[in-house]
Design a protein around this motif. Structure first.
Motif, PDB file in Angstrom:
ATOM      1  N   SER A   1      48.230  45.727  36.975  1.00 52.62           N
ATOM      2  CA  SER A   1      48.797  46.129  37.195  1.00 52.62           C
ATOM      3  C   SER A   1      49.911  45.327  38.811  1.00 52.62           C
ATOM      4  CB  SER A   1      48.566  46.875  38.101  1.00 52.62           C
ATOM      5  OG  SER A   1      47.051  46.547  39.424  1.00 52.62           O
ATOM      6  N   THR A   2      48.782  43.951  38.607  1.00 51.36           N
ATOM      7  CA  THR A   2      49.499  43.242  39.598  1.00 51.36           C
ATOM      8  C   THR A   2      48.884  41.876  38.897  1.00 51.36           C
ATOM      9  OG1 THR A   2      47.614  42.956  40.647  1.00 51.36           O
ATOM     10  CG2 THR A   2      49.241  44.220  41.638  1.00 51.36           C
ATOM     11  N   LEU A   3      49.871  40.264  39.051  1.00 45.95           N
ATOM     12  CA  LEU A   3      49.814  39.189  38.423  1.00 45.95           C
ATOM     13  C   LEU A   3      48.432  38.051  38.927  1.00 45.95           C
ATOM     14  CD1 LEU A   3      53.759  38.199  38.730  1.00 45.95           C
ATOM     15  CD2 LEU A   3      51.659  38.944  36.370  1.00 45.95           C
ATOM     16  N   LEU A   4      47.637  37.805  38.148  1.00 41.75           N
ATOM     17  CA  LEU A   4      46.356  36.923  38.668  1.00 41.75           C
ATOM     18  C   LEU A   4      46.010  38.062  39.986  1.00 41.75           C
ATOM     19  CD1 LEU A   4      48.365  33.708  40.634  1.00 41.75           C
ATOM     20  CD2 LEU A   4      47.111  33.849  38.040  1.00 41.75           C
ATOM     21  N   ALA A   5      45.394  39.063  39.204  1.00 43.54           N
ATOM     22  CA  ALA A   5      44.276  40.221  40.110  1.00 43.54           C
ATOM     23  C   ALA A   5      42.878  39.561  40.053  1.00 43.54           C
ATOM     24  CB  ALA A   5      44.242  40.909  39.272  1.00 43.54           C
ATOM     25  N   ASP A   6      42.374  39.731  41.632  1.00 42.94           N
ATOM     26  CA  ASP A   6      41.076  38.822  42.017  1.00 42.94           C
ATOM     27  C   ASP A   6      40.329  39.673  42.109  1.00 42.94           C
ATOM     28  OD1 ASP A   6      39.372  36.532  41.714  1.00 42.94           O
ATOM     29  OD2 ASP A   6      39.080  37.004  43.840  1.00 42.94           O
ATOM     30  N   LEU A   7      39.719  40.654  42.125  1.00 38.93           N
ATOM     31  CA  LEU A   7      39.014  42.109  42.170  1.00 38.93           C
ATOM     32  C   LEU A   7      37.470  42.477  42.608  1.00 38.93           C
ATOM     33  CD1 LEU A   7      41.036  44.906  40.986  1.00 38.93           C
ATOM     34  CD2 LEU A   7      41.585  43.690  42.848  1.00 38.93           C
ATOM     35  N   GLY A   8      37.077  42.649  43.381  1.00 35.27           N
ATOM     36  CA  GLY A   8      35.801  42.686  43.556  1.00 35.27           C
ATOM     37  C   GLY A   8      35.079  44.651  42.951  1.00 35.27           C
ATOM     38  N   ALA A   9      33.658  44.608  42.903  1.00 33.02           N
ATOM     39  CA  ALA A   9      33.285  45.823  42.874  1.00 33.02           C
ATOM     40  C   ALA A   9      33.853  46.824  43.482  1.00 33.02           C
ATOM     41  CB  ALA A   9      31.531  45.653  42.634  1.00 33.02           C
ATOM     42  N   GLY A  10      33.631  46.643  45.518  1.00 33.72           N
ATOM     43  CA  GLY A  10      34.299  47.231  46.321  1.00 33.72           C
ATOM     44  C   GLY A  10      36.291  47.445  45.947  1.00 33.72           C
TER      45      GLY A  10
END
Length: 535
Positions: A48-57
């Motif tokens: 949904s976003t560019l350059l998504a960098d997400l963690g488990a939380g």
């Protein structure tokens, strides 16, 4: 250090097959997994976003909101479950493990979790999945205005190519005017290929829908009338537009073919262009080029309009598909709207039968079912397939399915339709069959002669396979002729002149030797004699 499939140095964290190529089909695995609703929610979050960098939380927080909306199953937002889902997506190659979450102490670092980014091909897969889920079930409109736009685009590209030599000659190849002309050329080429891709995809989708409509036999007359007015006119318009604009487009493509090398040279290597460059470690980084920057792109565009030996063009295929579609649609319209004739789908009869079932009580419904379909208890109606070993006591519900011919379903007639074809005379085939029959007779005569020679000592003989077959035939006939196991049975072959007698003799074992071993018959005596001269 060598790069392995599980190594962190593998390219972009992609799964690698045994042959060394990326196993791209694994990117679709999450769509058929039992937890696909959760995987879809996670992939939509990453794309949904560019350059998504997400963690488990962060993923767990988003899944908790999806749980409240009922989009995922309860319990999927637990942190342990989210970690398992992210790790599985990473193993499939949809997510790429990145850096760990920041930590101030060593203890926090050991408890910190990996953050993930979405892979490039996984983004494309998810984009296509969302497009398929959102597409309508009806026909896709074909943008017919794209064909004249494609012709105008080819004319514009030729015009820009004609202006470039004058601009470069007067002010140099790197002048502002030449750069603007090259930028305009790049825009025209990109627009041309995007327009053609959109038109070709729309044509494929429309004809795929048209094929599904042609194959249907359950359409009511009102539905078929609507399809007649919409599809027949629309198909004719598409075919006319393609045929009208194909000739000038082919002419323009032929002119550009002679300037293709210069065109590709002008489109490559400019500022902001991604080309194949060498990385810091010497490896080649492959960049996906924009459409129209390779010779293969122009070959594919030409092949769509111009055929080659052994490979017809898409325009020719479109013309043939249109002819078949119009013929099939007219046939179906005539079948549905006509008052007489046979209805292959039996739609009217089935609707009438359904009304009878709806108004019948349980006992009458059973009688109606038996009378309509001829399916009575412990009774098989119709011709079974060859070699059907279904016992007669088997219920129709548990037995094998028997295919019923169309003529039987529609006309209750097993006679083949049309004229009876003439039996062709094949001298070579007849000679081959006669030679094969003569060979069989010679082998059987040799087997009979071998049995006649070994009639007195079957145990010491070593019968061939053919002789053993003849003997087994006589044994079977003699065994069937027995009135009881303790009685005598005999069988004769008037053609070969052999007679075999089976006598019940307790304690005696008859032995027959052959190339396959010994056959022993206990409490039995075998007598074999020749009643006539063996020829």
């Amino acid at each position: 250090m060598p790069v392995t499939p599980d190594s962190p140095d593998s390219p972009a964290g992609r799964p690698v097959s045994a042959t060394g190529e990326p196993d791209r089909l694994r990117l679709y695995a999450y769509l058929s997994a039992p937890e696909r609703r959760s995987y879809l929610a996670i992939m939509r979050l990453f794309t949904s976003t560019l350059l998504a960098d997400l963690g488990a939380g962060e993923v767990a927080t988003a899944l908790a909101e999806a749980e409240r909306r009922g989009e995922v199953d309860p319990g999927e937002s637990r942190i342990d479950t989210v970690i398992d889902r992210l790790e599985q997506l990473a193993r499939w190659g949809n997510l790429v493990p990145g850096r760990r979450e920041p930590a101030a102490t060593i203890a926090e670092f050991t408890r910190s979790r990996v953050r993930y980014q979405v892979a490039k091909l996984a983004t494309r897969v998810q984009r296509e999945v969302d497009a398929v889920l959102a597409v309508a079930d009806g026909a896709r409109e074909v943008s017919r205005e794209l064909l004249p736009a494609i012709e105008q685009g080819l004319v514009a590209i030729q015009g820009t190519l004609g202006e470039l030599p004058a601009a470069e000659h007067g002010r140099g190849p790197d002048s502002a005017v030449a750069r603007r002309l090259r930028e305009r050329l790049a825009q025209q080429v990109t627009t041309l290929f995007l327009q053609h891709d959109e038109f070709a995809a729309a044509v494929r989708d429309f004809y795929a829908y048209l094929g599904s409509v042609i194959a249907r036999y359950d359409l009511a007359p009102v539905e078929m009338s609507g399809f007649k007015h919409m599809l027949l006119e629309y198909v004719e318009l598409i075919a006319k537009d393609v045929l009208r604009y194909s000739e000038p487009i082919v002419a323009r493509l032929g002119m550009l073919t002679r300037q293709r090398d210069r065109l590709l040279e002008l489109l490559g290597g400019g500022v902001g262009d991604l080309t194949q460059r060498t990385g810091p470690r010497g490896q080649t980084e492959l960049m996906e080029r924009a459409p129209g920057r390779r010779a293969a792109d122009w070959d594919a565009l030409s092949d769509w309009f111009v055929g080659r030996p052994g490979r017809p063009s898409e325009v020719s295929g479109l013309r043939e598909a249109t002819s078949r579609a119009i013929t099939a649609l007219l046939t179906n319209v005539k079948r549905v709207t006509s008052t007489g004739g046979v209805d292959p789908g039996r739609r009217r009869d089935l609707l009438t039968l359904a009304r009878w079932f709806d108004a019948a009580d349980p006992e009458s419904a059973h009688d109606l079912y038996a009378g309509a379909f001829g399916l009575y208890s412990a009774r098989h109606l119709g011709l079974a397939a060859a070699g059907d070993g279904t016992p007669a006591a088997t219920s129709w519900r548990d037995g094998d399915r028997v295919d019923v011919e169309v003529s039987v379903r529609g006309r209750s007639d097993r006679a083949p339709g049309g004229r009876v074809p003439r039996v062709s005379d094949d001298p070579l085939g007849r000679a081959a069959l006669l030679a094969e029959a003569a060979q069989r007779e010679e082998r059987r005569a040799a087997a009979v002669a071998e049995l006649a020679a070994a009639a007195g000592a079957l145990a010491a003989a070593r019968l061939s396979g053919d002789a053993l077959d003849v003997l087994c035939e006589l044994l079977t006939l003699a065994g069937d002729a027995r009135e009881a196991p303790d009685r005598q049975g005999s069988a004769s072959d008037p053609v070969s002149g052999l007679t075999l007698v089976l006598d019940h003799r307790p304690g005696h074992t008859a032995r027959i030797g052959s190339v396959f071993g010994h056959l022993e018959l206990r409490d039995t005596e075998i007598r074999l004699r020749v009643t006539e001269r063996v020829r």
